[in-house]
Design an enzyme around this catalytic site. Sequence first.
Site, PDB file in Angstrom:
ATOM      1  N   ASN A  98       8.037  16.772   5.943  1.00  0.00           N
ATOM      2  CA  ASN A  98       7.724  15.294   6.199  1.00  0.00           C
ATOM      3  C   ASN A  98       6.344  15.311   6.709  1.00  0.00           C
ATOM      4  OD1 ASN A  98      10.418  16.431   6.474  1.00  0.00           O
ATOM      5  ND2 ASN A  98      11.101  14.284   5.832  1.00  0.00           N
ATOM      6  N   HIS A 133       6.815  10.838  -0.635  1.00  0.00           N
ATOM      7  CA  HIS A 133       5.379  11.705   0.115  1.00  0.00           C
ATOM      8  C   HIS A 133       4.214  11.815  -0.612  1.00  0.00           C
ATOM      9  CE1 HIS A 133       8.876  13.811   2.710  1.00  0.00           C
ATOM     10  NE2 HIS A 133       9.039  12.326   2.968  1.00  0.00           N
ATOM     11  N   GLU A 165      15.785  18.034   3.850  1.00  0.00           N
ATOM     12  CA  GLU A 165      16.313  17.303   4.525  1.00  0.00           C
ATOM     13  C   GLU A 165      17.608  16.784   4.090  1.00  0.00           C
ATOM     14  OE1 GLU A 165      13.687  13.874   4.567  1.00  0.00           O
ATOM     15  OE2 GLU A 165      15.323  12.612   4.562  1.00  0.00           O
TER      16      GLU A 165
HETATM   17  P1  FDA Z   1       0.888   3.867   4.393  1.00  0.00           P
HETATM   18  O1  FDA Z   1       1.537   3.990   3.080  1.00  0.00           O
HETATM   19  O2  FDA Z   1       1.900   4.187   5.631  1.00  0.00           O
HETATM   20  O3  FDA Z   1       0.269   2.813   4.589  1.00  0.00           O
HETATM   21  C1  FDA Z   1      -0.718   1.998   3.792  1.00  0.00           C
HETATM   22  C2  FDA Z   1      -0.598   0.615   3.907  1.00  0.00           C
HETATM   23  O4  FDA Z   1      -1.904   0.085   3.493  1.00  0.00           O
HETATM   24  C3  FDA Z   1       0.428   0.054   3.294  1.00  0.00           C
HETATM   25  O5  FDA Z   1       1.061  -1.167   4.424  1.00  0.00           O
HETATM   26  C4  FDA Z   1      -0.088  -0.704   2.045  1.00  0.00           C
HETATM   27  O6  FDA Z   1       0.707  -2.064   1.900  1.00  0.00           O
HETATM   28  C5  FDA Z   1      -1.483  -1.160   2.607  1.00  0.00           C
HETATM   29  N1  FDA Z   1      -2.298  -1.293   1.308  1.00  0.00           N
HETATM   30  C6  FDA Z   1      -2.339  -0.614   0.222  1.00  0.00           C
HETATM   31  N2  FDA Z   1      -3.469  -1.096  -0.404  1.00  0.00           N
HETATM   32  C7  FDA Z   1      -3.912  -2.120   0.217  1.00  0.00           C
HETATM   33  C8  FDA Z   1      -4.884  -2.996  -0.226  1.00  0.00           C
HETATM   34  N3  FDA Z   1      -5.898  -2.667  -1.318  1.00  0.00           N
HETATM   35  N4  FDA Z   1      -5.363  -3.947   0.505  1.00  0.00           N
HETATM   36  C9  FDA Z   1      -4.613  -4.053   1.984  1.00  0.00           C
HETATM   37  N5  FDA Z   1      -3.793  -3.271   2.165  1.00  0.00           N
HETATM   38  C10 FDA Z   1      -3.303  -2.258   1.409  1.00  0.00           C
HETATM   39  N6  FDA Z   1       7.853  10.430   6.171  1.00  0.00           N
HETATM   40  C11 FDA Z   1       7.888  11.298   7.265  1.00  0.00           C
HETATM   41  O7  FDA Z   1       7.289  12.118   7.676  1.00  0.00           O
HETATM   42  N7  FDA Z   1       9.434  11.530   7.773  1.00  0.00           N
HETATM   43  C12 FDA Z   1      10.223  10.491   6.979  1.00  0.00           C
HETATM   44  O8  FDA Z   1      11.505  10.760   7.099  1.00  0.00           O
HETATM   45  C13 FDA Z   1      10.115   9.807   5.689  1.00  0.00           C
HETATM   46  N8  FDA Z   1      10.743   9.124   4.909  1.00  0.00           N
HETATM   47  C14 FDA Z   1      10.301   8.300   4.164  1.00  0.00           C
HETATM   48  C15 FDA Z   1      11.102   7.438   3.474  1.00  0.00           C
HETATM   49  C16 FDA Z   1      10.743   6.436   2.190  1.00  0.00           C
HETATM   50  C17 FDA Z   1      11.687   5.665   1.689  1.00  0.00           C
HETATM   51  C18 FDA Z   1       9.273   6.581   2.160  1.00  0.00           C
HETATM   52  C19 FDA Z   1       8.774   5.604   1.186  1.00  0.00           C
HETATM   53  C20 FDA Z   1       8.354   7.468   2.826  1.00  0.00           C
HETATM   54  C21 FDA Z   1       8.899   8.235   3.716  1.00  0.00           C
HETATM   55  N9  FDA Z   1       7.912   9.240   4.369  1.00  0.00           N
HETATM   56  C22 FDA Z   1       8.628   9.921   5.300  1.00  0.00           C
HETATM   57  C23 FDA Z   1       6.570   9.193   4.129  1.00  0.00           C
HETATM   58  C24 FDA Z   1       5.580   8.304   5.069  1.00  0.00           C
HETATM   59  O9  FDA Z   1       6.190   6.851   5.220  1.00  0.00           O
HETATM   60  C25 FDA Z   1       4.239   8.385   4.431  1.00  0.00           C
HETATM   61  O10 FDA Z   1       3.838   9.397   4.255  1.00  0.00           O
HETATM   62  C26 FDA Z   1       3.332   7.462   5.295  1.00  0.00           C
HETATM   63  O11 FDA Z   1       3.697   6.125   5.569  1.00  0.00           O
HETATM   64  C27 FDA Z   1       1.783   7.279   4.694  1.00  0.00           C
HETATM   65  O12 FDA Z   1       1.033   7.080   5.591  1.00  0.00           O
HETATM   66  P2  FDA Z   1      -0.360   6.306   5.444  1.00  0.00           P
HETATM   67  O13 FDA Z   1      -1.156   6.100   6.663  1.00  0.00           O
HETATM   68  O14 FDA Z   1      -1.215   7.356   4.527  1.00  0.00           O
HETATM   69  O15 FDA Z   1      -0.211   5.112   4.628  1.00  0.00           O
END
Ligand code: FDA
Length: 501
Positions: free
Chosen positions: A479, A441, A356
């Site tokens: 991603n 990721h 990227e």
């Molecule tokens: P996700 O992590 O989105 O959500 C989980 C939620 O559960 C969170 O809100 C968390 O707080 C909550 N949670 C966790 N434990 C809990 C508990 N015990 N009780 C209550 N709530 C709880 N991907 C992509 O495709 N393109 C991109 O451009 C990017 N860029 C990027 C930049 C940055 C800085 C990051 C950090 C990540 C990316 N990503 C990305 C990755 C992408 O955002 C990521 O893969 C997904 O958000 C994961 O989705 P999930 O549904 O698995 O969980």
Amino acid sequence: ADGARVPALVIGTGYGAAVSALRLAEAGIPVTMLEMGRLWSEPAEDGNVFCTITAPDRRSMWFRSRTEAPLATFLWLDVVNRDIEPYPGVLDRVDHGDMAVYVGRGVGGGSLVNGGMAVVPRRDYFGRVLPQVDADAMYDRYYPLAQTELRANTIDQGFHRDSDYYRFSRTAAAQAEAAGLKTAFVPGVYDFDYMRREEAGTAPESALGGELLYGNNHGKMSLPKTYLAKALGTGLVTIAARHEVRRIEQDADGDYLVTVEHKDDADEVIATKQIGARHLFLGAGSLGTTELLLRARDTGDLPDLDESIGQGWGPNGNVMTARANQVWAPTGVKQSTIPVMGIDDWDNEDARVFAEIAPLPAGIETWASLYLAITDNPERGHFTYDAAADRAVLHWSADQAEPGTAAAKSLFDRLNRAHGTSYRYDLFGGNRAFADDFCYHPLGGVVLGEATDDYGRLNGYERLYATDSSLIPGALGVNPLVTITALAERNLEAVIGADIA
Ligand code: FDA
């Protein structure tokens, strides 16, 4: 409420969770969603919900007294990070020894903090990663559905060619092409019509105003504007923010009993509740879902969960690096925070890389090209449950990152050779050119078809489901957000049809 019983409970509010809530509600099933982070809806004193990367405050990071941005330094100086007041800010960095994992916290999960690149993987590679999933159905139906619901769109190429804000992207793409590498535009969930208005000065700046990592106030179509808005629109979905799930048990009727702590902004517990649910969907992300299930298995609350829970984790081969350009190849004082292009060298079997082209919006000319490389690193980590600390611990050692770094190095060495350039050593701390000790990721831990059946039903239990990035075994080649969404669409359709409706 304490002692409440609900038909369906969803843990988390990220991609997997949001798809689950919407499709369950559309099938007429009332849903309660529990999210440990805040609901990001009220503007702060400065009139904005989120803060910027250049002036981070307490809203930026999850209970820290100093920010921990991925680029720690500039010219080796500690000028990037700022002291902040501990608060449930939107970006968390979960440290596990040799690997730190950045995750979003708040209603919308990772969609609040991510770059929004909505990339569909190569079909042949998808088939290798998830061979038990019918690829025809994914590519004909669920990927297009996910792209539509997420409002993925592609930047206008004329805008990319002419805008000062994409000089960084044009410079890096032209250099890659001159070195014989393929580049491609990729879709994203940022509203590129809105970006045009930002540039024209007719709308408040968002991607063009340095909003990156710590939330986006305007143009990004994050989950609260797409799946979650639609889910709430059914009238059947309730979201409880600052509700952290601690424990999952089962009662004599086979209902799930979830212990949840409602916490305040100082992270003090306001109330501890138990909520019973007939159907329980885990969407707490790769780290969150894996930890909840490992704890449940190893404390004996859900002893029949699969042996393989905690296995098959990887950072999607993430490696960050930056090159120092010649003085005649600037990357621009103005930079959009939304990446729109990638260097695609995935056909290179010895060193598969999808890189990227990332912005580095410092507000000054840096002559730096920044990249987030996704590599085909075959190494996997695993989690164990640490009873004393009551947490899941990741086992991943620095040397496991090396295959990914070697692949990235071969691609960027080639670029440096072609242009007589070198790496930047000042950005990641420790005089390093490659940052392979953190990832954006996280994938795996509850792998589809191993810890679950082929649709995310947890082995050993009924009416218990994993819906998120924990299902994908460690690497995906691109991603992951669209794949997480599309896979959840596919799995929920099957589950609602067979188990619930
Ligand atoms: P996700 O992590 O989105 O959500 C989980 C939620 O559960 C969170 O809100 C968390 O707080 C909550 N949670 C966790 N434990 C809990 C508990 N015990 N009780 C209550 N709530 C709880 N991907 C992509 O495709 N393109 C991109 O451009 C990017 N860029 C990027 C930049 C940055 C800085 C990051 C950090 C990540 C990316 N990503 C990305 C990755 C992408 O955002 C990521 O893969 C997904 O958000 C994961 O989705 P999930 O549904 O698995 O969980």
